[in-house]
Design an enzyme around this catalytic site. Sequence first.
Site, PDB file in Angstrom:
ATOM      1  N   ASP A 181       0.784  -1.245   0.000  1.00 43.48           N
ATOM      2  CA  ASP A 181       0.000   0.000   0.000  1.00 43.48           C
ATOM      3  C   ASP A 181       0.819   1.300   0.000  1.00 43.48           C
ATOM      4  OD1 ASP A 181      -1.386  -2.200   0.853  1.00 43.48           O
ATOM      5  OD2 ASP A 181      -2.161  -1.296   2.674  1.00 43.48           O
TER       6      ASP A 181
HETATM    7  N1  DQQ Z   1      -2.168  -3.780   3.908  1.00 42.33           N
HETATM    8  C1  DQQ Z   1      -3.605  -3.896   3.926  1.00 42.33           C
HETATM    9  C2  DQQ Z   1      -4.005  -2.968   5.022  1.00 42.33           C
HETATM   10  C3  DQQ Z   1      -2.940  -3.165   6.025  1.00 42.33           C
HETATM   11  C4  DQQ Z   1      -1.716  -3.296   5.186  1.00 42.33           C
HETATM   12  C5  DQQ Z   1      -4.197  -3.553   2.593  1.00 42.33           C
HETATM   13  C6  DQQ Z   1      -0.697  -4.237   5.754  1.00 42.33           C
HETATM   14  O1  DQQ Z   1      -5.277  -3.238   5.544  1.00 42.33           O
HETATM   15  O2  DQQ Z   1      -2.836  -2.079   6.924  1.00 42.33           O
HETATM   16  O3  DQQ Z   1      -3.453  -4.040   1.529  1.00 42.33           O
HETATM   17  O4  DQQ Z   1       0.461  -4.293   4.945  1.00 42.33           O
END
Ligand code: DQQ
Length: 574
Positions: free
Chosen positions: A62
């Site tokens: 992300d």
């Molecule tokens: N990636 C998810 C999120 C979390 C993060 C979404 C963890 O919900 O915080 O891809 O790497």
Amino acid sequence: MEMRKFLLALLALVLYSLILNNGAVEASHKKYMNLQSVRAVNVNHLHRTGFHFQPKKHWINDPNGPMFYKGLYHLFYQYNPKGAVWGNIVWAHSISTDMINWKKLEPAIYPSKPFDKFGCWSGSVTILPGNRPIILYTGIIDPNNTQVQNYAVPANPSDPYLREWIKPDNNPLVVAVVDVNKTAFRDPTTAWWGRDGHWRMLVGGKRKHRGIAYLYRSRDFMKWTKSQHPIHTSANTGMWECPDFYPVSLQGENGLDTSVIEKNSKHVLKVSLDVTRFDYYTLGTYYPDKDRYVPDNTTVDGWSGLRYDYGNFYASKTFFDSGKNRRILWGWANESDTTADDVAKGWAGIQTIPRKVWLDTNGKQLVQWPIEELETLRGQKVGLSNQKLNMGDHVEIKGITAAQADVVVTFSLSSLDKAEPFDPSWHNAQDLCSQKGSTIQGGVGPFGLLTLASEKLEEYTPVFFRVFKAQDKHVVLMCSDATSSSFKKGLYKPSFAGFVNVDLSDKKLSLRSLIDHSVVESYGAGGKTCITSRVYPTLAVFNKAHLYAFNNGSEPVTIDNLNAWSMNNPVMNK
Ligand code: DQQ
């Protein structure tokens, strides 16, 4: 020793993959404990992108806390410094003057305190009055994945690079109360400021199968109180990851600061649905007095709703760019190859090109367009105009690097009379595209581009339109189809597709595709429908990649205008 460990881990994974036939993209960050800390020995460049954001090696997911501060753009992102699979997650940090060329800095946040010892997960930046940035992020506090919301502040705000961040000891700011599922409680948004003197922010969650955006309020940004009602929830949508909530102007393309609440605007609520791994949004009205968000009845609130992108695009986040008065959208494009491939190539994940986002003049959807700065990378150019494509024609666009290119084309349709009838039961664009692919003859379309194509078309990724005739209107389908993209085994090769809500009275359809070795990022009808595909050609690589325009519909189509550029490499996280 390192090499031996790497080869053993790779062998184990290949066997594991073969046994489980584990080729497709996983529904959440799959944990491969044995691979999390297997450092890349070499980085394989065959499918690395030239102008998309990526670090030199290892896993990314992300985008986190994008912002514009003291003349610089900052991008943080979820990163595994020790391997090419998800794990050991830190907030990696890069800065830029144009969001195209990037300089890598040291990670801004990494697990170190009791309130984030088991992970520093996604979050956002808010710029407090006095130009003071503050990060809100999710900390994992135990091996059972218990999630809390923390904050961090720059150690030295006068350093425009904001290299060092402090996580004060009064963290965590927010913990899950009894009725909140503490392992589904994450990804705080940018906060906005209400006229009543309270800050608000959202945290994603779920109760059973209901997706929830919890709302928190605070006067001082330190003491947060959960509001009795979430700002919004929706049944049967599962976990809402990475919520994003912001105003868009009813007029023009300028962005609005996240705290703007005015008559001349609407609000957008975006959620990343863990179950489908797509980013959905609704447009609606925010009632600050009740702290409720009500989606417009023109937008579907659930799985068949609008998506930013109908392809490989997830966990996105926007920010208001006060430098150019625009709202910018960042999204993560995961790999579509296997975990064994990722470990072997030493890297996984890219960010899509930052997009300007604004409200369409019809008020019913958003429009997205690559930021104008991308055009500084355009090199050698070729053009075509008034080129007729009869059924079965494919015309090669020669003279550019087809593996790394920016292509903009407008097609003109002489008539829509031959459009195939649209069956009202066709709700799912992706299913329709897999039935009616680029080689299945139609009336009006399929026509478009064959990207990353080998000379004899053994491999190609077509991006194309097909026009249907429904009862009282035309329906336009846009596809980006990975089915024939590669000979490699075990890849995820979906026929990604979305409908395009476009007025065909001028009988024109435009398409822009950003082609970059293993990604084809396309914008239909000026950015009304966007689709990103990750593909891994074996023949159509580097200078063996070709680009064609094609038509397989019985109605001839004319290329009014086509411009294509070879794209140069920016400075990327050196
Ligand atoms: N990636 C998810 C999120 C979390 C993060 C979404 C963890 O919900 O915080 O891809 O790497």
